[in-house]
Every structure is written in structure tokens, then in C-alpha cells.
Design an enzyme around this catalytic site. Sequence first.
Site, PDB file in Angstrom:
ATOM      1  N   SER A   1      65.519  69.873  67.203  1.00 16.38           N
ATOM      2  CA  SER A   1      65.606  68.889  66.153  1.00 16.38           C
ATOM      3  C   SER A   1      65.059  69.356  64.799  1.00 16.38           C
ATOM      4  O   SER A   1      65.366  68.743  63.782  1.00 16.38           O
ATOM      5  CB  SER A   1      64.838  67.637  66.571  1.00 16.38           C
ATOM      6  OG  SER A   1      63.452  67.897  66.654  1.00 16.38           O
TER       7      SER A   1
ATOM      8  N   LYS B   1      58.423  68.515  58.042  1.00 17.59           N
ATOM      9  CA  LYS B   1      59.430  67.803  58.846  1.00 17.59           C
ATOM     10  C   LYS B   1      59.226  66.301  58.664  1.00 17.59           C
ATOM     11  O   LYS B   1      58.083  65.822  58.688  1.00 17.59           O
ATOM     12  CB  LYS B   1      59.280  68.205  60.316  1.00 17.59           C
ATOM     13  CG  LYS B   1      60.382  67.657  61.227  1.00 17.59           C
ATOM     14  CD  LYS B   1      60.221  68.162  62.671  1.00 17.59           C
ATOM     15  CE  LYS B   1      61.350  67.666  63.572  1.00 17.59           C
ATOM     16  NZ  LYS B   1      61.241  68.144  64.966  1.00 17.59           N
TER      17      LYS B   1
ATOM     18  N   SER C   1      62.406  71.842  70.301  1.00 15.89           N
ATOM     19  CA  SER C   1      62.802  71.552  68.920  1.00 15.89           C
ATOM     20  C   SER C   1      62.183  72.449  67.852  1.00 15.89           C
ATOM     21  O   SER C   1      62.546  72.365  66.688  1.00 15.89           O
ATOM     22  CB  SER C   1      62.479  70.101  68.577  1.00 15.89           C
ATOM     23  OG  SER C   1      63.420  69.248  69.175  1.00 15.89           O
TER      24      SER C   1
END
EC number: 6.3.5.7
Lengths: 497, 494, 100
Positions: free
Chosen positions: B160, B80, B184
Site C-alpha cells: 500500500s 504516508k 506494504s
Amino acid sequence: MSEYRIQGATGEWEVVIGLEVHAQITTNAKLFSGAATAFGAEPNTQVSLVDAAMPGMLPVPNRECIRQAVRTGMAINAQINKWSRFDRKNYFYADLPQGYQISQLYHPIVGEGAIDIQLDDKNPDSVKTIGIERIHVEQDAGKLMHDQHPTMSYVDLNRSGVALMEIVSRPDMRSPAEAGAYLSKLRTILRFVGSCDGNMDQGSMRADVNVSVRKPGDEFGTRTETKNVNSVRFVMAVVEQEAKRQVALIEDGGTVVQETRLYDPDRNETRSMRSKEDAHDYRYFPDPDLLPLELDDAFLEECRASLPELPDAKRTRYEIALGLSAYNAGVLTADVETARWFEALLAETAAKAKKPEAEVAKQAANWLISELFGALNKLGKGLDNSPVSPAAGAELLALIADGTISGSIAKQVLEKMLETGDGAAAIVEREGLKQTSDTGAIEAAIDGILAANADKVEQYKGGKEALFGFFVGQTMKAMQGKANPGVVNELLKKKLS
Amino acid sequence: MTQLTDLGIAAIRDGVAKGDFTATEVATAFNAAVAAAQPALNAFIVTTPEKALEAAAKVDADRAAGKALGTMAGVPIGMKDLFATHGTQTTAASKILEGFKPQYESTVSQKLWDAGAGMLGKLNLDQFAMGSSNETSAFGNVISPWRRPNDTAPLAPGGSSGGSSSAVAARIAPAATGTDTGGSIRQPAAFTGISGIKPTYGRCSRWGVVAFASSLDQAGPMARDVTDCAIMLEAMAGFDPKDSTSLNLSVPEWTAGLNADMKGKKVGIPREYRLDGMDADVAKSWDDGIAWLKDAGAEIVEISLPHTKYALPTYYIIAPAEASSNLARYDGVRYGLRDLPDGAGLQDMYAATRAAGFGPEVKRRIMIGTYVLSAGFYDAYYTQAQKVRTLIARDFTEAFQQVDVILVPTAPSSAFALGEKSADPLEMYLNDVFSVPASLAGLPAMSVPAGLDRNGLPLGLQVIGKAFDEQGVLNASLALEQRAQFSARPAKWW
Amino acid sequence: MSVDTATVAKIASLARIKVTEADLTAMVPELNGILAWVEQLGEVDVTGVEPMTAVIPNTQRLRDDVVNADPLTGGDIRDAVLANAPAPEHGFFGVPKVIE
């Protein structure tokens, strides 16, 4: 003690002063990172990723910073908070990489304490207690340089994240002298504790000076805060100038605005800082990157046990146990280096004389204060870089004590010691300065002087006994100062009787 | 023969160790899959095939030399883009960090590389991890590999960690890192039919992870199944002296401890999560989950978490407040974007840089956070929220006196279409309703796929555990996984 | 408590985010919607409740006072610190001239 008053057109005004002192905590590494804190490094070399606020960087507190803040709190008899916390003070500036300063607003590590100041060294009744509201630990900011480029300022983050203690006084001071005495005393205490080196010229100690004026007995007036004042003298000047300015302003029909000001030493005046928009909304909140700081008893005990004898206690001991005058005790404890030097001198002197320290303390104190300080001063030196060590001083004192040299010869010997770095005994030997008790030589000198001053001998015998000192002086002079004054006295008395 | 890209962490690692295939073959296959899917899914902000190959080559060499291999040896993963990676652009999906190449490696990513994993690239996400649909990225939306039947409308992969979920679901990465502030990891996992666990706050170091809300942010793995998550979490977790909030605990052997037998375990079903007007498919999948855990031997206990309804508003005060301060460092002075209009002073430069660099959702949250911390409002908003947070955590503490784990849905619906909720921030925020409470309490929580809804889209079930009890969470999740028999995968349309 | 355009402009200024009139107009109802929603917290009885300080019980560790003990958090890395600077100048970060 006479009160400090400003004479205005409408009468007398009283000045009210509070000081917020930022003191750099003496540590190797920064408050929240492992970068070094040394003064004078190349720009941005003592900056870690944490200090530069790179994304994802996190603070971890340095134990020594916490320890020194606690020790300082203990030294001013303050409340130590076993539970404290760091808060963020949010504002934008180029010297503040994170966009917030990690500080302690809501739960400072040290609560209320007090410092005694003495306005007149010779008057014990001139002591006044100044309240301390709190001490908290926080990060220093970086430095901006404005004169290196026509359109840019340069940012150096070496200081960014260095640990500071902010020591906040109560508005308890009422004159420039009190403000100066408070700052000096605070500096002395910090240096004794070892929590701050007190080097104001290097910025390791600086004061924000809060000043307001009022008619005696009235409520507090609106205060101004003059930032970053970096010497005792300037703090006193700020108080004086700012109080005068405020009185003039008010008497002219104006009002004092609560604002931040700067001191310009060249013009000896304070001026308003361009007021920064939003400067007053710092949006303090607990730093979520840090946990509450909880101190255990063992930690506090170590802090307490490691405290040295503090200036007030030392001063009392010097007076009571060593029999020094209040003035001398004050001078010797005004600075940690002086006290350390004196105690080393005292120990050496007592050892050489095989006497208790109390018996040689006065001699050592007087010599240090009246002889060594003056001599060093002439050379532009201090105790920290004195060519004469405490042991060398003690050697000199021993020569005076055992009658090898007189006090006046000792002055010459000291000068030579400072000049050459040689020991006192060696100088006395080499220069032939040894005091003589040789009655033959002294008698011969006396005879010559009495013969040459027959008129004065007559006057003396006629009752003008004050002339005795003249004969002593002349004899000493003839003996080049090396005659034992006791022997001279004795022989003179005999010859003149 | 099974394609290498169909394999998960354990299968790749074991296959490489046994010599069924080389790590280089695995990396090559995933690099190709990434390259093929990137134009359609936009899961990555940058791809780093060379990094994947480099790590694979080292694993192959180590194996050839007979050296011990790490627990993630030969597994190429997606990272990420919130984790700082040394020398590789790290943006948090924001223009304000475009071009930023950290001179450091986050603790979590370093641990993964040390365990033998390689990096396929930096995964797209909601800007600064603020979002639930991956529509706030400055580098374009991530598209879910899932579609509704006979409908090509692009769906949200969740957020997210939308790049992470999309990539794992699309089989272009066997696993990916995620971070979870209010859901998330779990919500995108649920939206895409994969597994993801947010461990106890403090298990994974936050050092080197771009901060959103410090008191909530936790990293965790996103992978195909519970076992892979356990393996990867073991590699990611661990005490880090550089993070003051890191837990000074050794990492349990969660993988070895996996056990789907729930006999003697009590599972709490909080009545407050059964909302009025709850999606029927979500309600049914929750009931399925309850039945599965019962089948696994667990006792089902109805519990109450009375402050649940206040969790979201609490979160939307605390997280923006922390974010408004955490994001103050993006000022154009030391790194990242600088917007310096002609004749601008320092403060003008800040305002211009931040206006140009932050997206609308980031600005919105900074504004909310700034407001709730501002003079006169701090106590009414922030202090009150922190008190309610105490009550929310206390609800859990009390519930966990009665039960071992709690079972709830992960999200109130399956994946929605892009643009469907982005017009109204509040409606988007409501998507986190089931995931936020565990975040506020710092508890470990995991989402596992439970089945498909009427639209053929995955639904997730969430297991919340006691602080430090990742094992309990993983075990209950494994029991669900074994009974859900979730085998659906998106048809490859890209 | 609801915000008006002036308040939103002030918040934007505090947050150092340049906003246009159009931005402000759009933000006012959005922020008011969110604020009205979070204000339901006011109805929670928090008598005697302490604000949360640490979500998982943990105490603050302190590090030893050693320079560069961990290179990742130490100094002497000027090149790394300046590597991403928009305007590095002779070892400094350059910013538009600040007049104090």
C-alpha cells in the site's frame, strides 16, 4: 420463610431473577484514557482523543480499574483470574465512538463468587447465598440527549470510556425482596471496598434485570432483560411487574419473547425496546490493541492486604465481640458510612469512659440508631452531612453515662446540638440542664406531689403498686426532668413505705 | 555537480551539517521536484512545501546558532497519509476522511520532526492501506516512475505504500515513511528499486497511525539504501507508553552497528518459498542473493517453514477481521464524511456514509471481516486462523534456532501494469505471498533491490530476521546491497 | 461455507454499508471465491495449538490513575475533539434524532 408466588389462573408461578449490575469503578481517570470521570461536567469536556475514537488512537488500561475489580472479586470470595483479556463487542450506536465496546467476554478478570443476603434482619436463618458468575471490566458509553433540538439528538462523550465493572449474578433470586436485598448488599460491599460509590441516582450503579417465570419445579422459562434500572425500589418493581406480565401473557396463550425492555417508573410498567436490528451479533473478538492482562502475585497480595473489614465480618464482630443485637449489628453495617461513624463514636466514647469498647458499644449503638438517626431524619439529613460529629456524640454519651444528664434531657441536648452545632456540655451548662441529686430539692418536690395526690397514695398503699411509676413521672416533671432518676426512686420508696 | 535531489538521507544530513548546502536549498529543490512530478505520478495527496521550508529554516538557524542537529536534520521526507499530522489533512486515501485535520501528531511523525526532518507532503496510498498496487486510493492511482522499455503503460508502484515508493524512486523525496501490514513497505520497495524495512512488531508506535489491522501494522522507513533506512528507523522507533503493544526497549544504534561481513552467520533458505511455476527472473535473483551472501561469508542452510502456504489465507482472515472493527469508527458522527439522506435516521446515516466513503476494496475487506467474526463462524475462521498463526510463528522460531536470517524474494514478480490484476481480488492478494508470513510472525523484514528483470524492472530480495534483530536484517541487507550494485533508476519521463 | 445474496445483505447490514442489488450480485461470487480460498485453513491440524494472543512476547502495561497525565491522551480539549465534527451543536456532536 414463605415463598414468593404469583397466583395465576392456572395455579402458582415462581419468578426467577438474575441481575447484571454495572458499577462505575471509582477512579480519577477513565479506563483507557487520561480524561477525568467526575460527574456533572460540561458536555464533551472530559473527552480525550482516545475517547472520541479519533483515527489511530489506542487504549492503555488504568491500573486502578484493574485493582478495584480484583479487590471487589476478593470481597465476594471470587476466583481471581491471573490471566484475562479484553475483547471488542462490535455494534453501531451514536454513544459508542469506536463502533465497539472494549469489554471482557471470553476471559473475565473475576470468575465465580457469592454474596450472602439476609431477608429478615432479625432472623439469622433467613440468609441466602446468591451466586456470582463473573465480574468483568468494560467501557461505559456516552450519552444521547433527545430533547434539545427538534430533529437532532446530541452526543456527549463525557462518560464514554469510564470504567465499569459488570457484576453478573446467577439466576438465584426468587422474589422482588431477594432482588432488592441482593442489590442493596452488593452496593454495601462495593462501598466498603471503595470500588464504586454506589450513587444510583448519578448512574454510577445500575442493573439489568433478567426475569423469567415458571411453574415451581419446571425448567427455566424464557427471560426478558430490563435495562438500566437505577434504584433498589425500581428493581423490585420491575421484577414484580415483569413477572405478572409474563404470567398473564403465558396464561393468555402467548409466549414470552427473549428481548430487551425498559422500565417506566411513572407508569410502573416495563415495555419492549424497539428491537435493534442485528443487536444479537456482536462479533466479539480479542482486542488486538491490547495484550493479555497478566497479574502477578505481588499485585494480588496488595489488593488483598488493602481490603477493609467487610460487612459480613463486621456484623459478626459487632454481635460477638461488641455484644450488639443482630438487628443493630445489621443496621450499623448496612452502609460503610454508618459503620465508620459508629466506630468513630465507639472509640471516642470508650476513651472518654476509660472503658473497653465492648462495655459502651450497646449504649453507643442504641443512641446512634434510636436517637441520632431519628433526629437527623427529621432534619432531612444523613450521617454524611450530620452537624454532629462522632466526637460530639461521644461527649453527649459521656454526660449520660456519668449522670450529668438523664436520657430524656439528652434528647433535648441533641436537638440543640443539631440546631446550633454547639457541644453537649456547653449546652447543658448554658441551659441549666444538669441533672440534680440534691435530695433536699427532690424531697420537697416529692412531698408536694404526695400531698396533692393523697388518694393515689392511699391506693398505692392499698396494693396498687403500679402507681409508683406515676409518682416517678410526676416528680421528674416537677423537677423539669433534671432529677437523678435513681435518687428519685430511692426517696419515693422511702416516703411511700 | 550532483543535484541535491539525487542525495539520500545521510548525504543530505552530512552536507547540511558541513555547510555544503543549506537545508532550505534542499527543501526548495525537493519541493520543486515534487511539484513537477505530481501531475504525472500523483504520489502525494497533499503537498506541504511550506512545512518542508519551515523545518529547513529551523535547521539552518540551529546550525547557524551552533546548536546540535538531529539525525535527520535538513532531510525533507514524504509522510504516508496514514500518519496523523497535526493540522494537515490526513485521509488514509479514503473519501471518508477527506478534509479531516487531526488535532494531534502521530508519535512516529513527531519523532521524525524532532530529529530535524521536514514534510514535503502526505503520500498517497492504497485506501486504508488495503491493496498491493495503490489502485484503491480515493485520490487516484499512483504511477510508478518505472516503465517497461518502449512502453508507456503506467505501472503499479506497489502497495500500500505506493506513494512512498514512487516518490523515493523518482527522486522527489529522499525518503518516506511507510507502513507494513502484510508487505506494504517491502513489496512497493521491491517494485520500485528502493529499500524498506518493517521492524519487529512494536518497535514503532502505532499511536496516531490510522489502523488497518492492529496486530500486524508496523511503520518503517523507505529510502534509497540500507544505511538511510537504518538512520531513519532509529529516528522512528522507540517505546511509546500510549501504545499498549509498543516494545519497552531502547533503540539500538543500528546505523553505527552496520556491518556487511557475514562470516559466521547462517542464512536460511526455506524450501517452501520455491513455488511451482516461480517467475524465472525472480528465481534467478534469489539465487544471486544466495551467492552474494555466501560471498559475504555466510553459510547457506536449507530450512523448512512448513506452514508457509497457509500464511496468506490466515492473513486474509485476521487482517479483515481486525479491519472490520477498526474501521467501525468511521460513522459520520465525529469527523469525516457524513452522508445524511433526507429523512434518514442514525443507522441509515451510518450505512449511507460508509457506502459513500469507503472504496470497493475496503468494503470487501470489511464484509469478509464481518462475516468471519459473525455468530457461528468465529471459531471456524478466526480462531482457526489465530491457531495457524501460532504455527506459522512457531515455524520461524524453530528455523531461527538454526539460522540467523532468512533470505527469500520480496514479491513473486516485478511491477505489473495498472489494471492488470485489479479485476480479481484473489490474484491481487497472491502478490503478498512472500511478505505476509513475516508479518504474521511480527518479525523484522527488509527488501533491498537485487537487479532488473527481463523487462528492465526492479526485483527485490527480502531478509527476514529474528524478533528484535533489526541489526541482523540490516547487516545482511547491506551485504546484498554491496554486491547487487544496484544503480538503475527510472528515466525521467514526467 | 458459501454465502448467498441474503447472507451478503445481512453482512452488509451488520457492517452498516448500504448496498444496492447490483452490489450484492457482484459481491456474492467475489466473497465466495475468497471464502473458499481461506477455508483451506480447515485442513491444518491445530490439535493442542493455542490461538495467538501476542505476536511478540510482551505483557500489558498499566498506567497510573492520573487525570490528564499526558495531554495527548487527556481531556479538557473540547475544541480539538469537536474540530472536525460534521454537525457540532453547542458543545455536542449532533446526529439525526434517535428515537428510543
